[in-house]
Design a protein around this motif. Sequence first.
Motif, PDB file in Angstrom:
ATOM      1  N   LEU A  36       0.820  -1.206   0.000  1.00 62.29           N
ATOM      2  CA  LEU A  36       0.000   0.000   0.000  1.00 62.29           C
ATOM      3  C   LEU A  36       0.853   1.254   0.000  1.00 62.29           C
ATOM      4  O   LEU A  36       0.633   2.187  -0.785  1.00 62.29           O
ATOM      5  CB  LEU A  36      -0.923  -0.017   1.220  1.00 62.29           C
ATOM      6  N   LEU A  37       1.878   1.298   0.874  1.00 63.76           N
ATOM      7  CA  LEU A  37       2.744   2.480   0.940  1.00 63.76           C
ATOM      8  C   LEU A  37       3.516   2.682  -0.351  1.00 63.76           C
ATOM      9  O   LEU A  37       3.660   3.814  -0.831  1.00 63.76           O
ATOM     10  CB  LEU A  37       3.705   2.354   2.120  1.00 63.76           C
ATOM     11  N   GLU A  38       4.021   1.598  -0.935  1.00 63.54           N
ATOM     12  CA  GLU A  38       4.756   1.727  -2.187  1.00 63.54           C
ATOM     13  C   GLU A  38       3.855   2.226  -3.315  1.00 63.54           C
ATOM     14  O   GLU A  38       4.258   3.069  -4.130  1.00 63.54           O
ATOM     15  CB  GLU A  38       5.388   0.385  -2.560  1.00 63.54           C
ATOM     16  N   THR A  39       2.624   1.722  -3.357  1.00 61.71           N
ATOM     17  CA  THR A  39       1.705   2.151  -4.419  1.00 61.71           C
ATOM     18  C   THR A  39       1.359   3.628  -4.292  1.00 61.71           C
ATOM     19  O   THR A  39       1.383   4.380  -5.275  1.00 61.71           O
ATOM     20  CB  THR A  39       0.426   1.302  -4.376  1.00 61.71           C
ATOM     21  N   VAL A  40       1.027   4.050  -3.064  1.00 63.03           N
ATOM     22  CA  VAL A  40       0.680   5.462  -2.858  1.00 63.03           C
ATOM     23  C   VAL A  40       1.877   6.361  -3.119  1.00 63.03           C
ATOM     24  O   VAL A  40       1.761   7.408  -3.772  1.00 63.03           O
ATOM     25  CB  VAL A  40       0.129   5.665  -1.438  1.00 63.03           C
ATOM     26  N   ALA A  41       3.054   5.981  -2.623  1.00 61.09           N
ATOM     27  CA  ALA A  41       4.248   6.795  -2.840  1.00 61.09           C
ATOM     28  C   ALA A  41       4.595   6.879  -4.316  1.00 61.09           C
ATOM     29  O   ALA A  41       4.981   7.939  -4.826  1.00 61.09           O
ATOM     30  CB  ALA A  41       5.424   6.211  -2.046  1.00 61.09           C
ATOM     31  N   ARG A  42       4.456   5.763  -5.046  1.00 60.19           N
ATOM     32  CA  ARG A  42       4.747   5.768  -6.476  1.00 60.19           C
ATOM     33  C   ARG A  42       3.782   6.674  -7.236  1.00 60.19           C
ATOM     34  O   ARG A  42       4.177   7.420  -8.148  1.00 60.19           O
ATOM     35  CB  ARG A  42       4.682   4.342  -7.016  1.00 60.19           C
ATOM     36  N   ALA A  43       2.500   6.627  -6.844  1.00 65.92           N
ATOM     37  CA  ALA A  43       1.498   7.471  -7.512  1.00 65.92           C
ATOM     38  C   ALA A  43       1.751   8.949  -7.242  1.00 65.92           C
ATOM     39  O   ALA A  43       1.640   9.791  -8.139  1.00 65.92           O
ATOM     40  CB  ALA A  43       0.095   7.086  -7.053  1.00 65.92           C
ATOM     41  N   MET A  44       2.107   9.285  -6.007  1.00 62.87           N
ATOM     42  CA  MET A  44       2.354  10.693  -5.685  1.00 62.87           C
ATOM     43  C   MET A  44       3.657  11.188  -6.288  1.00 62.87           C
ATOM     44  O   MET A  44       3.789  12.366  -6.620  1.00 62.87           O
ATOM     45  CB  MET A  44       2.351  10.880  -4.166  1.00 62.87           C
ATOM     46  N   ALA A  45       4.637  10.286  -6.438  1.00 65.80           N
ATOM     47  CA  ALA A  45       5.892  10.696  -7.062  1.00 65.80           C
ATOM     48  C   ALA A  45       5.717  10.970  -8.546  1.00 65.80           C
ATOM     49  O   ALA A  45       6.375  11.854  -9.117  1.00 65.80           O
ATOM     50  CB  ALA A  45       6.963   9.617  -6.850  1.00 65.80           C
ATOM     51  N   SER A  46       4.822  10.203  -9.205  1.00 64.00           N
ATOM     52  CA  SER A  46       4.624  10.380 -10.652  1.00 64.00           C
ATOM     53  C   SER A  46       3.628  11.477 -10.977  1.00 64.00           C
ATOM     54  O   SER A  46       3.495  11.860 -12.140  1.00 64.00           O
ATOM     55  CB  SER A  46       4.132   9.069 -11.273  1.00 64.00           C
ATOM     56  N   ALA A  47       2.889  11.969  -9.970  1.00 62.32           N
ATOM     57  CA  ALA A  47       1.917  13.031 -10.246  1.00 62.32           C
ATOM     58  C   ALA A  47       2.645  14.317 -10.571  1.00 62.32           C
ATOM     59  O   ALA A  47       3.643  14.661  -9.929  1.00 62.32           O
ATOM     60  CB  ALA A  47       1.003  13.228  -9.030  1.00 62.32           C
ATOM     61  N   PRO A  48       2.177  15.058 -11.580  1.00 68.34           N
ATOM     62  CA  PRO A  48       2.843  16.319 -11.927  1.00 68.34           C
ATOM     63  C   PRO A  48       2.673  17.339 -10.819  1.00 68.34           C
ATOM     64  O   PRO A  48       1.629  17.384 -10.155  1.00 68.34           O
ATOM     65  CB  PRO A  48       2.118  16.765 -13.205  1.00 68.34           C
TER      66      PRO A  48
END
Length: 373
Positions: free
Chosen positions: A87-99
């Motif tokens: 869960l943490l990896e998915t959320v962190a990955r999504a927020m890192a890729s968000a412009p």
Amino acid sequence: MTSAGHIEPREKHLSIGGDWTLAHYATLRQQVDRVAASQPAGKQLDLRQLGGLDTAGAALLAELMGAEQLQDLARSSPYLSPERRALLETVARAMASAPPAEAIPAPTIRSQLAELGYTVEGYWNQQRLVMGFTGQVLSTMARLLPRPRRWRITSLVVHIQQTGLNALPIVALLTFLVGAVVAFLGATVLRDFGATIYTVSLVALAFLREFGVLLAAILLAGRTASAFTAQLGSMKANEEIDALRTLGLDPVELLVVPRVLSLMVTLPILTFVGMLSGILGGSLVCLLALDISTAQILAILQRDVAVIHLLVGLGKAPVFAFVIAVIGCLEGFKASNSAQSVGEHTTSSVVQSIFMVILLDAIAAIFFMEMGW
């Protein structure tokens, strides 16, 4: 029973405890903002006392620590279960890729001038479209009028009833009330000069030249132009207009010309009724409030009010009717296949119709004044 999450600052790390879930989001939001403002960046998180965790809590942890650092912590922390690590990896990955959110620049003179230019260009394109559609309607009418077999008599009669007969009561009532108001205002001003007798001429000239046709046209712009746009827009959304073209039928001949002709027939009639109702309303005020007899009112109307004033008012009615009908039908054809588009173009047709009616009335008033009519 769940306990709200909390953050405890330590010397080298931040201790995370309690439930970091959506139910406690407001409290956690305040704590994250307070810690972010008071603690130096780069501190590690201690997740040993972490209770419940969901996507909302993971997003707050990513804001507190940073998306990349949270990904590293999720991979290396021995206190996380595989589910929480994922869960943490998915959320962190999504927020890192968000412009990143772009700051809205402050308006400058250049941007304001550019916006004004876009507005003027859009208005000019709209007027070009109206002129082109007007030419198409006129050419279709010129082709149909010499051929009575092509006339849509049934459709014409139906639209005359809908746009004219059904609108007759509201036009008569509105002009009657406005006539009474104009008479009251005129009498208030003229009483100071001892000339209340001229209130009759004021009301008669106002309604014969301006108010009769203007009020009727504005009412039809709000009542009929919107109906035309909604009808044609719904047909466009249901692909009925495309079906007509597939059958080899001209939508302008079938749908637009009967509506235009019906409005050109009904608006002069409504204008005449509005003139009579307005004069009647003003005369009633003169009779009851100013002690002007009916014989005097009729004598003033016969002596001081020329027929040219009636002809000026009636002469503007077909022009206003043509403009209202063309704009209403054009906006209906411009609608796309959605209810929102139909609503937007219906609103646009009413606004444009009223604007064009008032603009043309102002131009006609200046022209008639210069001509001495």
